[in-house]
Structure formats: C-alpha cells, structure tokens
Design a protein around this motif. Structure first.
Motif, PDB file in Angstrom:
ATOM      1  N   ASP A 151       0.854  -1.188   0.000  1.00  0.00           N
ATOM      2  CA  ASP A 151       0.000   0.000   0.000  1.00  0.00           C
ATOM      3  C   ASP A 151       0.891   1.240   0.000  1.00  0.00           C
ATOM      4  OD1 ASP A 151      -1.801   2.060   0.451  1.00  0.00           O
ATOM      5  OD2 ASP A 151      -2.998   0.922   1.878  1.00  0.00           O
TER       6      ASP A 151
ATOM      7  N   ARG B 198       0.150   4.245   0.150  1.00  0.00           N
ATOM      8  CA  ARG B 198      -0.348   5.368   0.941  1.00  0.00           C
ATOM      9  C   ARG B 198       0.269   5.418   2.341  1.00  0.00           C
ATOM     10  NH1 ARG B 198      -6.503   3.862   0.666  1.00  0.00           N
ATOM     11  NH2 ARG B 198      -5.494   1.936   1.385  1.00  0.00           N
TER      12      ARG B 198
ATOM     13  N   ASP C 232     -13.557   9.728  -5.127  1.00  0.00           N
ATOM     14  CA  ASP C 232     -14.801   9.073  -4.724  1.00  0.00           C
ATOM     15  C   ASP C 232     -15.972   9.585  -5.557  1.00  0.00           C
ATOM     16  OD1 ASP C 232     -17.090   8.090  -3.230  1.00  0.00           O
ATOM     17  OD2 ASP C 232     -15.695   7.704  -1.599  1.00  0.00           O
TER      18      ASP C 232
ATOM     19  N   THR D 294      -7.276   7.913  -0.412  1.00  0.00           N
ATOM     20  CA  THR D 294      -8.211   7.377   0.567  1.00  0.00           C
ATOM     21  C   THR D 294      -9.139   8.491   1.023  1.00  0.00           C
ATOM     22  OG1 THR D 294      -8.414   6.281   2.715  1.00  0.00           O
ATOM     23  CG2 THR D 294      -6.630   7.859   2.469  1.00  0.00           C
TER      24      THR D 294
ATOM     25  N   PRO E 298      -4.077   4.880   6.211  1.00  0.00           N
ATOM     26  CA  PRO E 298      -5.511   5.012   5.934  1.00  0.00           C
ATOM     27  C   PRO E 298      -6.315   4.328   7.040  1.00  0.00           C
ATOM     28  CG  PRO E 298      -4.324   4.210   4.001  1.00  0.00           C
ATOM     29  CD  PRO E 298      -3.384   4.123   5.156  1.00  0.00           C
TER      30      PRO E 298
ATOM     31  N   LYS F   6     -12.249   3.138   4.644  1.00  0.00           N
ATOM     32  CA  LYS F   6     -12.259   2.517   3.323  1.00  0.00           C
ATOM     33  C   LYS F   6     -13.607   2.723   2.652  1.00  0.00           C
ATOM     34  CE  LYS F   6     -11.328  -1.849   0.926  1.00  0.00           C
ATOM     35  NZ  LYS F   6     -10.961  -3.269   1.070  1.00  0.00           N
TER      36      LYS F   6
ATOM     37  N   SER G  37     -13.471  -0.896  -4.467  1.00  0.00           N
ATOM     38  CA  SER G  37     -13.002   0.402  -4.010  1.00  0.00           C
ATOM     39  C   SER G  37     -12.076   1.014  -5.052  1.00  0.00           C
ATOM     40  CB  SER G  37     -12.258   0.270  -2.674  1.00  0.00           C
ATOM     41  OG  SER G  37     -11.728   1.521  -2.268  1.00  0.00           O
TER      42      SER G  37
ATOM     43  N   GLU H  49      -9.732   3.008  -4.062  1.00  0.00           N
ATOM     44  CA  GLU H  49      -8.515   3.294  -3.317  1.00  0.00           C
ATOM     45  C   GLU H  49      -7.356   2.401  -3.773  1.00  0.00           C
ATOM     46  OE1 GLU H  49     -10.712   4.891   0.727  1.00  0.00           O
ATOM     47  OE2 GLU H  49      -9.855   2.900   0.744  1.00  0.00           O
TER      48      GLU H  49
END
Length: 294
Positions: free
Chosen positions: A37, A39, A192, A214, A232, A235, A244, A246
């Motif tokens: 990940d 992030r 989103d 995120t 994050p 979720k 998702s 993300e």
C-alpha cells in the motif's frame, strides 16, 4: 503479517542508520513492500503539531464569495458547455452556509447549459459529507440511490451515503452529458465522486488514472519518538461495483494526458450532439436505397 514483522524485528541493520530522515525512508519502503500500500508512510517530524479542525468562523458573505471564486472556476464554453474547475470539495456544513452564494455565482450560470465538464485534475482535498451533495445534482430526486459506503476502522462504523431528495436549487438532471476530467494528482474525495458517478453510468471519465488515495488518513505517533506513521483508517466500498477506487485509483473511460483532457472532452460532447442527426441521415439513406421496398 505477523511472520513478516517477526522477521523484520531480527534485522538490526537499520538501527545503525544515523540520519532519522533516511531511517524513515527505509522504514517506509519496508512497510510498502510488506503490505503493498503506497499510501502508508513513515516520517520523522520533530516539530510536528497535530492539526485541529477549526470551527466554522463567522465570515462575511463578501469574503465567502471571494473564497468560492478562488477555489471554483466557472465558465460557459462555446457550444453551450459548462466548465467547472474544482480544487476542493466542500462539506455539508460549508455547503449550507454558502449555498445561496453557490447558486448565484456558479450554479445559476451553468444550469441552462446543454452539457457539463467537471475538472478534477487539481482536486486534492475535500470533505466526505460533500459527496452526496455533488452526486445528487446529477441524479433524480426519486428513487434515492445508495452511492457509497465508508467503513471507519477506529470507530468500527460503516456509514452509508445516499443521494439527497431535496437540494438547494434545481438539479442538472440525468439526460445532459457530464464529463469529469482527471489526472494522476486527483486525490481522495474527488476520486470518490468520480467513481460514484462513473459507477452510476452518469459521467464519462476523461484523462489519467487517479492517484488512488483514501477518504481518510491519520498520522499516528510511534511510541515516545518523533517518528509518525501515516495510515488510511477508512475505506470506501461502492455498493454498485462492490469494489473500491482506493490504491488503484479511478480508471478513465477515455485515457489521454491530463493536459489534453479538456480538448478531448469538448470533442466528445460535440460528437454526441451530432449523433442523432447522423443516425437519422443513415436511416434515410437505408430507406431510400435498400433493395427490397418491403
């Protein structure tokens, strides 16, 4: 994960790294490789002060109008195409406060147009509560639509986001073309919104794959040190796709370099406007020239 952590605990080589910033970079790469990940980050910040969300100040309407103009660019392009460049998606509280100004300076100008382009190429911040507001302006009032679910790990609560039955001002509707411009820098809440409207088949995404951020990230202090882990803690799961956006980001329907996205979007809208006439002309040619009269 536990096995990987145990193995890493026996690796004492990193303890000999004298520079804290370099150590943080090494730790970040280790964490990324372990959980996949990008992030998640480890940073060394001896002067870090946790940000406290400020209370909504009492700002004069004239100043609020100036803030809106600075964060949202509105223009009506040739062909009666609305163009909105948004850098920050405001939340519910701010939307209620500045709603009349939004109508006067932005929405009333673009509502009569025949197509709209939302430019999220530079949108890197926003409030979760603003998602239903934006999406609802491009959907019908009924039936209500479940547009997103957000699971928050610290509170262990899942919040469902639904389209809104009533809005300030009129809806743009579901029939006029809507195109969202994205770049590799489009991040977080803007991703989103783009994914929700794409999943509803209400918008066409033009540009680059988004950053894959995120909806919520926390910076957590590591023990009694000046090291922090950004992780994050929430979720987003789309109820339509079950997936998702993300990490992987939002994939465009039409992939072009970000700098070419606006020109491409205008060309798409112009072509769609010509399609009815093209179909009618093709039908007339078939009717006039097909060999069997019946």
């Amino acid at each position: 994960m536990e096995e990987t952590i145990d193995a890493a605990s026996t690796n004492t080589e990193i303890l000999s790294i004298p520079d804290p910033a370099t150590l943080a970079s090494v730790l970040t790469e280790g964490v990324k490789n372990t959980i996949g990940d990008s992030r998640v980050k480890v940073t060394y910040e001896p002067e870090y002060v946790p940000a406290v969300p400020p209370a909504m100040p009492e700002i004069p309407l004239e100043q609020l109008a100036g803030m809106i103009k600075a964060t949202v660019k509105v223009e009506v392009l040739d062909g009666n195409i609305a163009y909105l460049k948004i850098q920050h998606i405001i939340g519910e509280e701010m939307a209620q406060k500045v709603g009349p100004l939004l109508l006067e300076y932005i929405w009333d100008k673009v509502l009569p147009t025949s197509a709209m382009i939302l430019d999220f190429r530079s949108a890197v911040s926003g409030e979760l509560s603003g998602i239903p507001y934006i999406v609802s302006y491009y959907t019908d009032s009924e039936p209500l639509i479940h547009i997103d679910s957000v699971y928050d790990r610290p509170s262990d609560i899942t919040t469902e986001l639904w389209s809104m039955p009533t809005l300030l001002g009129k809806r743009y509707g579901t029939s006029k073309p809507l195109i969202i411009l994205t770049s590799k820098n489009t991040l977080g809440v803007a991703e989103d919104v783009a994914y929700c409207l794409k999943s509803l088949k209400r918008a066409t995404i033009v540009g680059e794959n988004t950053a894959g951020g995120t909806v919520k990230i926390d910076k957590i202090k590591v023990g009694d040190t000046d090291f922090y882990v950004s992780v994050p803690v929430a979720k987003s799961i789309n109820p339509i796709t079950g997936k998702s956006w993300e990490i992987d980001g939002v994939a465009p329907d039409v992939e072009v370099p970000a700098e070419d996205a606006l020109e491409t979007a205008v060309a798409i809208i112009e072509l769609r406007a010509e399609l009815p006439e093209l179909v009618q002309a093709a039908a007339a040619l078939v009717a006039d020239n097909y060999a069997f009269p019946s």
